[in-house]
Motif scaffolding. Structure first.
Motif, PDB file in Angstrom:
ATOM      1  N   LYS A  55       0.830  -1.207   0.000  1.00  0.00           N
ATOM      2  CA  LYS A  55       0.000   0.000   0.000  1.00  0.00           C
ATOM      3  C   LYS A  55       0.863   1.256   0.000  1.00  0.00           C
ATOM      4  O   LYS A  55       0.566   2.217  -0.711  1.00  0.00           O
ATOM      5  N   LYS A  56       1.945   1.261   0.765  1.00  0.00           N
ATOM      6  CA  LYS A  56       2.837   2.424   0.797  1.00  0.00           C
ATOM      7  C   LYS A  56       3.499   2.637  -0.554  1.00  0.00           C
ATOM      8  O   LYS A  56       3.630   3.759  -1.031  1.00  0.00           O
ATOM      9  N   HIS A  59       1.029   4.067  -2.988  1.00  0.00           N
ATOM     10  CA  HIS A  59       0.853   5.478  -2.626  1.00  0.00           C
ATOM     11  C   HIS A  59       1.981   6.320  -3.213  1.00  0.00           C
ATOM     12  O   HIS A  59       1.748   7.363  -3.838  1.00  0.00           O
ATOM     13  N   SER A  69      -2.883  12.946  -6.080  1.00  0.00           N
ATOM     14  CA  SER A  69      -2.726  13.242  -4.661  1.00  0.00           C
ATOM     15  C   SER A  69      -4.017  13.120  -3.864  1.00  0.00           C
ATOM     16  O   SER A  69      -4.003  13.253  -2.644  1.00  0.00           O
ATOM     17  N   PRO A  71      -6.523  11.631  -1.631  1.00  0.00           N
ATOM     18  CA  PRO A  71      -6.516  10.462  -0.732  1.00  0.00           C
ATOM     19  C   PRO A  71      -7.604   9.444  -1.076  1.00  0.00           C
ATOM     20  O   PRO A  71      -7.365   8.238  -0.979  1.00  0.00           O
ATOM     21  N   ILE A  74      -6.409   7.512  -4.196  1.00  0.00           N
ATOM     22  CA  ILE A  74      -5.305   6.622  -3.823  1.00  0.00           C
ATOM     23  C   ILE A  74      -5.839   5.397  -3.099  1.00  0.00           C
ATOM     24  O   ILE A  74      -5.450   4.262  -3.402  1.00  0.00           O
ATOM     25  N   GLU A  75      -6.758   5.605  -2.169  1.00  0.00           N
ATOM     26  CA  GLU A  75      -7.348   4.494  -1.417  1.00  0.00           C
ATOM     27  C   GLU A  75      -8.085   3.527  -2.340  1.00  0.00           C
ATOM     28  O   GLU A  75      -7.957   2.312  -2.214  1.00  0.00           O
ATOM     29  N   GLN A  78      -5.510   1.516  -4.284  1.00  0.00           N
ATOM     30  CA  GLN A  78      -4.880   0.526  -3.403  1.00  0.00           C
ATOM     31  C   GLN A  78      -5.793  -0.676  -3.191  1.00  0.00           C
ATOM     32  O   GLN A  78      -5.351  -1.829  -3.292  1.00  0.00           O
TER      33      GLN A  78
END
Length: 87
Positions: A55-56, A59, A69, A71, A74-75, A78
């Protein structure tokens, strides 16, 4: 002490469509079936650290390579990547 996760309390342990089974947590067959039906990812504790690293990295790639960017976006990415990799 073990913690039993059943059909009745399954959603108490689900976050972002994932259930991370940590040491001492047991998943009943009924809860396992319900998780599959509802598309909930079940991640064993041995996989959990690998999932966090992944996940990192996702990101970092989304921000650094694709200039994404948000969130929320991105979530979502992921979760989709993990869902497909951990089938």
């Amino acid at each position: 002490m073990s913690r039993l996760i059943t059909r009745n309390n399954l959603h108490d342990f689900v976050s972002d469509g994932c259930l991370i089974l940590e040491k001492g947590m047991l998943l009943s067959p009924g809860a396992d079936d319900l998780a599959k039906i509802q598309g909930i990812q079940v991640i064993r504790s041995s996989q959990a650290s690998s999932v966090e690293v992944l996940k990192k990295r996702i990101h970092q790639l989304l921000i650094g390579e694709f200039h994404i960017s948000s969130p929320e976006h991105i979530e979502r990415v992921q979760q989709e990547v993990l869902k497909r990799l951990l089938k």
